[in-house]
Design a protein around this motif. Structure first.
Motif, mmCIF file in Angstrom:
data_model
loop_
_atom_site.group_PDB
_atom_site.id
_atom_site.type_symbol
_atom_site.label_atom_id
_atom_site.label_comp_id
_atom_site.label_asym_id
_atom_site.label_seq_id
_atom_site.Cartn_x
_atom_site.Cartn_y
_atom_site.Cartn_z
ATOM 1 N N LEU A 160 16.282 -13.023 18.873
ATOM 2 C CA LEU A 160 17.048 -13.033 20.112
ATOM 3 C C LEU A 160 18.382 -12.331 19.919
ATOM 4 C CD1 LEU A 160 14.896 -15.144 20.865
ATOM 5 C CD2 LEU A 160 16.685 -16.357 22.149
ATOM 6 N N PRO A 161 18.834 -11.575 20.932
ATOM 7 C CA PRO A 161 20.133 -10.910 20.824
ATOM 8 C C PRO A 161 21.269 -11.903 21.055
ATOM 9 C CG PRO A 161 19.161 -10.479 22.973
ATOM 10 C CD PRO A 161 18.142 -11.254 22.208
ATOM 11 N N GLN A 162 22.486 -11.433 20.832
ATOM 12 C CA GLN A 162 23.662 -12.230 21.150
ATOM 13 C C GLN A 162 23.912 -12.172 22.663
ATOM 14 O OE1 GLN A 162 24.815 -14.136 19.106
ATOM 15 N NE2 GLN A 162 24.326 -13.303 17.076
ATOM 16 N N PRO A 163 24.504 -13.193 23.284
ATOM 17 C CA PRO A 163 25.043 -14.409 22.640
ATOM 18 C C PRO A 163 24.020 -15.519 22.461
ATOM 19 C CG PRO A 163 25.552 -14.452 24.951
ATOM 20 C CD PRO A 163 24.813 -13.166 24.737
ATOM 21 N N TRP A 164 22.736 -15.230 22.841
ATOM 22 C CA TRP A 164 21.741 -16.301 22.835
ATOM 23 C C TRP A 164 21.472 -16.808 21.415
ATOM 24 C CZ3 TRP A 164 21.711 -16.707 27.858
ATOM 25 C CH2 TRP A 164 21.798 -15.569 28.655
ATOM 26 N N ALA A 165 21.507 -15.893 20.422
ATOM 27 C CA ALA A 165 21.185 -16.320 19.062
ATOM 28 C C ALA A 165 22.176 -17.344 18.540
ATOM 29 C CB ALA A 165 21.152 -15.097 18.145
ATOM 30 N N ASP A 166 23.490 -17.119 18.791
ATOM 31 C CA ASP A 166 24.491 -18.090 18.332
ATOM 32 C C ASP A 166 24.524 -19.334 19.213
ATOM 33 O OD1 ASP A 166 25.209 -16.585 16.196
ATOM 34 O OD2 ASP A 166 26.921 -15.629 17.166
ATOM 35 N N ALA A 167 24.391 -19.144 20.521
ATOM 36 C CA ALA A 167 24.464 -20.291 21.434
ATOM 37 C C ALA A 167 23.246 -21.184 21.297
ATOM 38 C CB ALA A 167 24.595 -19.795 22.875
ATOM 39 N N ARG A 168 22.095 -20.599 20.931
ATOM 40 C CA ARG A 168 20.839 -21.349 20.857
ATOM 41 C C ARG A 168 20.584 -22.129 22.141
ATOM 42 N NH1 ARG A 168 17.793 -22.036 16.174
ATOM 43 N NH2 ARG A 168 18.591 -20.863 14.383
ATOM 44 N N ALA A 169 20.785 -21.471 23.248
ATOM 45 C CA ALA A 169 20.559 -22.117 24.549
ATOM 46 C C ALA A 169 20.356 -21.031 25.591
ATOM 47 C CB ALA A 169 21.734 -23.008 24.935
ATOM 48 N N LEU A 170 19.557 -21.366 26.628
ATOM 49 C CA LEU A 170 19.373 -20.509 27.790
ATOM 50 C C LEU A 170 20.013 -21.175 28.997
ATOM 51 C CD1 LEU A 170 15.641 -19.386 27.366
ATOM 52 C CD2 LEU A 170 17.700 -18.086 26.836
ATOM 53 N N PRO A 171 20.397 -20.419 30.013
ATOM 54 C CA PRO A 171 21.002 -21.020 31.204
ATOM 55 C C PRO A 171 19.983 -21.848 31.981
ATOM 56 C CG PRO A 171 20.576 -18.700 31.543
ATOM 57 C CD PRO A 171 20.305 -18.967 30.100
ATOM 58 N N PRO A 172 20.424 -22.653 32.961
ATOM 59 C CA PRO A 172 19.476 -23.443 33.777
ATOM 60 C C PRO A 172 18.433 -22.522 34.396
ATOM 61 C CG PRO A 172 21.741 -24.061 34.255
ATOM 62 C CD PRO A 172 21.809 -22.852 33.385
ATOM 63 N N HIS A 173 17.257 -23.081 34.585
ATOM 64 C CA HIS A 173 16.146 -22.311 35.168
ATOM 65 C C HIS A 173 15.858 -21.083 34.308
ATOM 66 C CE1 HIS A 173 16.760 -24.966 38.537
ATOM 67 N NE2 HIS A 173 17.988 -24.515 38.685
ATOM 68 N N GLY A 174 15.640 -21.331 33.003
ATOM 69 C CA GLY A 174 15.302 -20.243 32.096
ATOM 70 C C GLY A 174 13.901 -19.720 32.360
ATOM 71 N N LEU A 175 13.363 -19.003 31.399
ATOM 72 C CA LEU A 175 12.116 -18.280 31.631
ATOM 73 C C LEU A 175 10.966 -19.206 32.020
ATOM 74 C CD1 LEU A 175 12.290 -15.710 28.713
ATOM 75 C CD2 LEU A 175 12.282 -15.201 31.148
#
Length: 584
Positions: free
Chosen positions: A35-50
């Motif tokens: 996963l690219p940044q910032p997802w790799a560091d955050a380890r989270a997706l926004p509400p209503h992800g994929l």
């Protein structure tokens, strides 16, 4: 969880994969790959992800192109991750409650095959089992209370408590296996070392009767024998073609785990040769796991049980994860073994073939340091000089030297210095060792040759005034040669000048002369023979003198064997060179 994401990426060949767990206002990613940044560091997706954007009923979600899908094209993660093709399988707990999803993401449109979706579903089941195991681990803290209640309750409650205890113990065994694998295999140094550590890696209630390590080499599969404990299967089958009808070769050919639950399954799917080995070894259940390296399958891990063994989803996932650690250790071991082999071949090519110097007898020994590149700057050299007149024996030049270092750079400098010293000797008749060393100093001070070290350069010529030979030598800061006379006494030839160093400039070198009566033995060596950490160098030199005094009348090759047995280390910290010359 990261391991499951890597397995999804590897099996489905996608650039991104992740394990997603649902919370009220976000999706957390305990496992991810690519996963690219910032997802790799955050380890989270926004509400209503994929996955949530497309399906909330707990069914798989498979999309060939999210940009044209009404459910996903507006999802924030589509643009943020650059997701185009998407496949997600639900993760559930023991009651079927959806906890999250195991997801594969491609940046290009993709038609997902049935086999890929089946692999993703299998991994999702294993991941779900791992999540359930973690829930059970949390619940195991109250196992004692459950047991106390079970004693007062019905047989069913007691049975449930025992089942929970078994599952918790199995979970602990699996976790311990992965922990030991990561620790034990992290510092292995060769295939034998990997095989030795595998012997005690698998413990617990489901401990296998035998664990075999097989390494692929072209069209064959080679079993790595245990260096310490001889096993019957390793005496029977060490090498087999990859086309052989064995579970291990099938796992290599098809690049997937192969499970043989019992003898009936072996009879149905494999040949009589495999069945014969299976019966003679007393195996009942077998699991073969391909060992994936960074580029290809390196070999196979064969796990055999004497009694019928049920390999559940969680145990299989654990063993697959452990095989990943083993594969890393095997890949590193193969690289180190190849590097050591190449280094030894290179060093042997750079060392001189000793000439026939009749009637003199000469022999040499070289042992590289067990550190760095297994190649270094120690060397020996010996060559005949042109005879002064026809029919007379020519003189013999011998050299033992030590260029600082145990790596390819030291070996390169050594090769240059050896060649330059030969040229300097042959250019200065009557072949004075001191004149040759002086010329070498002058060349190193001008040329870009960063030579630093010590050496002894000597000429052995027939004596002018009777039988025997004459030794003439020049010592550039090297450990002193030893001379044993026929009466058994050993003399330390202490005469020496300053060491060799390219920054010191040309220096006037001196030489000394000593007679070699018939029956005498001359010994030259590098400091790796007598100098080691925690030991007194003078005491080691005294031991060497004693060995030469006792065995110096023996042929040079036999003398060197005695010296090696008496002084050599199992894993030398420095290169070792010893050269022995005997006047009959």
């Amino acid at each position: 969880m990261d391991r499951f994401a890597r397995l999804v990426s590897r099996l489905l060949r996608v650039p991104m994969a992740f394990v997603s767990l649902f919370e009220e206002d976000r999706e957390i990613l305990p496992g991810l790959f690519g996963l690219p940044q910032p997802w790799a560091d955050a380890r989270a997706l926004p509400p209503h992800g994929l996955w949530r954007s497309g399906e909330a009923s707990g069914r798989p979600l498979v999309v060939a192109d999210a940009r044209t899908d009404e459910r996903l094209r507006t999802a924030p993660a589509v643009a943020g991750l650059g997701a185009v093709a998407y496949a997600g399988m639900p993760l559930t707990d023991g009651d079927g409650v959806v906890l999250g999803a195991l997801c594969a993401v491609d940046r290009e449109p993709r038609a997902w095959s049935d086999g890929e979706l089946s692999d993703l579903e299998d991994l999702a089941r294993a991941c779900s089992a791992e999540l359930c195991l973690r829930i059970l681990s949390a619940q195991s803290r109250s196992v004692q209370q459950v047991l106390e209640t079970a004693r007062a309750g019905a047989d069913r409650a007691r049975s449930d408590a025992q089942r929970l205890e078994r599952e918790a113990q199995a979970g602990l065994d699996h976790a311990e296996l992965l922990l030991r694998a990561s620790e034990e295999l992290a510092q292995t140094s060769g295939l034998e070392d990997v095989r030795r550590r595998l012997r005690d890696l698998f413990v617990g209630a489901g401990k296998p009767a035998y664990v075999g390590l097989l390494v692929a080499d072209k069209d064959e599969l080679h079993r790595v024998p245990d260096p310490d404990v001889e096993h019957a299967v390793e005496r029977e089958v060490l090498t087999m073609p990859v086309t052989a009808a064995f579970p291990s070769t099938r796992a290599l050919r098809e690049r997937r785990p192969v499970f043989v639950p019992d003898r009936e399954a072996l009879v149905a799917d494999y040949g009589p040769e495999a069945l014969g080995v299976f019966d003679r070894m007393g195996f009942t259940t077998l699991l073969c796991l391909p060992l994936w390296g960074s580029r290809t399958v390196l070999g196979v891990l064969a796990i055999c049980w004497a009694k019928k063994h049920e390999v559940g989803v969680t145990e299989r996932a654990t063993l697959t994860a452990a095989s990943g650690y083993i594969a890393q250790a095997v890949e590193r071991a193969l690289y180190l073994d190849e590097r050591i082999s190449v280094a030894r071949q290179l060093q042997e090519a750079m060392l001189t073939d000793l000439p026939r110097a009749d009637p003199l007898e000469i022999s040499a020994l070289y042992e590289p340091a067990a550190v760095d590149d297994m190649i270094g700057g120690d060397w020996y050299d010996a060559y005949l000089l042109p005879p002064a007149s026809s029919g007379e024996p020519g003189a013999l030049m011998i050299t033992v030297g030590d260029i600082t270092g145990h790596d390819m750079h030291a070996a390169t400098i050594m090769g240059q210095v050896r060649s330059m010293l030969r040229q300097a000797t042959l250019d200065h008749p009557p072949y004075s060792p001191a004149a040759a060393l002086t010329a070498l100093d002058a060349a190193c001070s001008v040329l870009p040759v960063e030579a630093a070290g010590t050496l002894v350069h000597a000429r052995i010529a027939p004596a002018d005034d009777g039988p025997g030979w004459t030794l003439t030598w020049s010592n550039a800061g090297h450990p002193p040669p030893l001379l044993r006379t026929p009466d058994g006494r050993v003399t330390v030839l202490t005469e020496h000048d300053i060491l060799l160093h390219h920054t010191l400039g040309p220096l006037p070198r001196t030489e000394a002369r000593r007679g070699l009566p018939p029956g005498s033995t001359l010994l030259l060596y590098t400091d790796g023979l007598v100098e080691r950490r925690g030991h007194d160098m003078d005491a080691s030199t005294a031991r060497l003198v004693g060995l030469l005094a006792r065995h110096g009348e023996r042929p040079p090759a036999e003398l060197l064997r005695h010296i090696s047995a008496g002084l050599a280390q199992a894993a030398p910290e420095d290169d070792v060179v010893v050269l022995a010359l005997r006047v009959p």
